[in-house]
Design a protein around this motif. Structure first.
Motif, PDB file in Angstrom:
ATOM      1  N   ASP A  20      -4.243  -7.368  -3.109  1.00 44.84           N
ATOM      2  CA  ASP A  20      -4.174  -6.475  -1.944  1.00 44.84           C
ATOM      3  C   ASP A  20      -5.282  -5.429  -1.999  1.00 44.84           C
ATOM      4  N   ASN A  24      -8.520  -4.799   0.627  1.00 40.72           N
ATOM      5  CA  ASN A  24      -8.576  -3.555   1.415  1.00 40.72           C
ATOM      6  C   ASN A  24      -9.340  -2.441   0.710  1.00 40.72           C
ATOM      7  N   PRO A  28      -8.633   1.997   1.505  1.00 41.31           N
ATOM      8  CA  PRO A  28      -7.396   1.970   0.722  1.00 41.31           C
ATOM      9  C   PRO A  28      -6.168   2.261   1.577  1.00 41.31           C
ATOM     10  N   ALA A  29      -5.185   1.350   1.449  1.00 41.08           N
ATOM     11  CA  ALA A  29      -4.019   1.426   2.332  1.00 41.08           C
ATOM     12  C   ALA A  29      -2.889   2.279   1.772  1.00 41.08           C
ATOM     13  N   SER A  30      -3.006   2.727   0.527  1.00 43.17           N
ATOM     14  CA  SER A  30      -1.921   3.503  -0.084  1.00 43.17           C
ATOM     15  C   SER A  30      -2.499   4.440  -1.138  1.00 43.17           C
ATOM     16  N   GLU A  31      -1.642   5.312  -1.638  1.00 42.63           N
ATOM     17  CA  GLU A  31      -2.076   6.236  -2.680  1.00 42.63           C
ATOM     18  C   GLU A  31      -2.487   5.488  -3.947  1.00 42.63           C
ATOM     19  N   SER A  32      -1.741   4.431  -4.274  1.00 41.56           N
ATOM     20  CA  SER A  32      -2.074   3.648  -5.472  1.00 41.56           C
ATOM     21  C   SER A  32      -3.400   2.914  -5.294  1.00 41.56           C
ATOM     22  N   HIS A  33      -3.673   2.443  -4.081  1.00 44.04           N
ATOM     23  CA  HIS A  33      -4.962   1.795  -3.813  1.00 44.04           C
ATOM     24  C   HIS A  33      -6.102   2.807  -3.913  1.00 44.04           C
ATOM     25  N   GLN A  34      -5.860   4.021  -3.446  1.00 44.73           N
ATOM     26  CA  GLN A  34      -6.884   5.062  -3.547  1.00 44.73           C
ATOM     27  C   GLN A  34      -7.161   5.398  -5.006  1.00 44.73           C
ATOM     28  N   TYR A 133       0.178   0.289 -14.406  1.00 45.71           N
ATOM     29  CA  TYR A 133       0.897  -0.417 -13.336  1.00 45.71           C
ATOM     30  C   TYR A 133       1.941  -1.364 -13.935  1.00 45.71           C
TER      31      TYR A 133
END
Length: 348
Positions: A20, A24, A28-34, A133
């Protein structure tokens, strides 16, 4: 089925998370992605060989492998006994390409053992982030992972990856414990002159991915007498922009100057130097080549030097060959140096 289903499930979740993120990463679609995005930036700042393209490539390969089907199919070949004594495995990791030690890390945890990892100073941020994670998905893993900076202590076995020079130190320090100690290896390609432009372009991926720093990168090609190198250079021309990476360009300029001053005969296309040489390990921005008379004779030569060779790229020429463009896409059962890591861990 693995004896540690919660650990397997955590790795499957990690694979999905990585996939994911790769899809993306530009938004970044979420805080974890950021947070993941920031980690990738930090990894590049720490080691400029780890540009975002190469980090994302490495991550994408793992996202495709960390699926329930791939993992269970792989593990189905092993008898993993949850009642067996848990060993602490010291991992001395290399830092030549992003996450180069992840397969050892995966093997240790899925075999039910504990990781005691000494990271390369060139790659200290990616694996700890992924470990965090995994612990969120399977809290039992918190007691099974430890990263150390100083002296290794209290371990039952060691898997150490380095150079021919460092292997001597590894043998000295770790030789009394069960171990896998890996030395320098390189990969080769066997060309016949009948390759298509598409195949040669794919070979360029094997040569230039990670700037040629991996043991699975092709560092030498075998060619028949009177081989037309123009076809090779035309095939790899799409990789010309690699010369804009400063460290790569510096190596190209330096090695070209050394070869010219030494009056070696070289072939050069402005971003890759070809030099006739019997050695396997070519410098960055260089590729060695060697002529062969017959394929049967070449097969014998390669067999005699198998301890120096990680991968062989060819098309219908040699046993165990890898197709063009596939060296940096190993499967879960493609064990480094041909030593089955899972068998080693399960037999301790």
């Amino acid at each position: 089925m693995t004896a540690y289903p919660s650990t397997l499930k955590a790795f499957v979740k990690l694979g999905s998370f990585i996939g994911d993120f790769c899809e993306n990463h530009n938004s970044p679609a979420s805080e974890s992605h950021q947070e993941f995005h920031n980690v990738v930036i930090r990894a590049e700042l720490q080691n400029s060989w780890f540009n975002q393209e190469n980090i994302l490539f490495a991550l994408e390969q793992w996202s495709m492998l960390l699926t329930e089907k791939h993992l269970t199919d792989w593990l189905s070949h092993y008898n993993i006994d949850a009642s067996k004594k848990t060993n602490t495995i010291g991992l001395v990791m290399a830092g030549n390409i992003p996450l180069v030690g992840f397969h050892d890390f995966l093997c240790v945890l899925l075999s039910g053992n504990k990781v005691l990892a000494k990271l390369s100073s060139n790659d200290t941020v990616l694996l700890p982030f992924l470990s965090k994670y995994l612990i969120e998905e399977d809290p039992s893993l918190e007691d099974k992972m430890q990263f150390v900076e100083g002296k290794f202590e209290s371990f039952d076995a060691v898997i150490a990856t380095g150079s021919n020079n460092t292997s001597r130190y590894f043998e000295y320090y770790f030789g009394k414990k069960p171990n896998i100690i890996r030395k320098n290896r390189n990969s080769v390609a066997v060309l016949t002159g009948n390759e298509s432009k598409e195949q040669l372009k794919a070979l360029g991926e094997d040569i230039f991915r990670y700037y040629g720093l991996g043991c699975r990168n092709v560092s030498k090609i075998y060619v028949p007498k009177d081989y037309n190198f123009d076809e090779f250079f035309n095939g790899v021309f799409p990789f010309k922009d690699i010369i804009h990476q400063n460290k790569y360009a510096n190596n190209y300029d330096y090695n070209k100057a050394v070869y010219l001053m030494s009056e070696f005969k070289i072939l050069d296309n402005g971003f890759l130097i070809l030099k006739e040489d019997k050695s396997f390990s070519s410098p960055i921005a260089s590729l060695f080549y060697e002529y062969y008379d017959t394929l049967s004779g070449l097969k014998k030569e390669i067999q005699e030097n198998k301890e120096h060779i990680q991968c062989i790229v060819s098309n219908g020429v040699l046993d165990g060959e890898i197709n063009y463009g596939e060296t940096q896409k190993p499967k879960l059962d493609d064990y480094a140096d041909g030593v089955n890591t899972m068998d080693f861990l399960l037999l301790l």
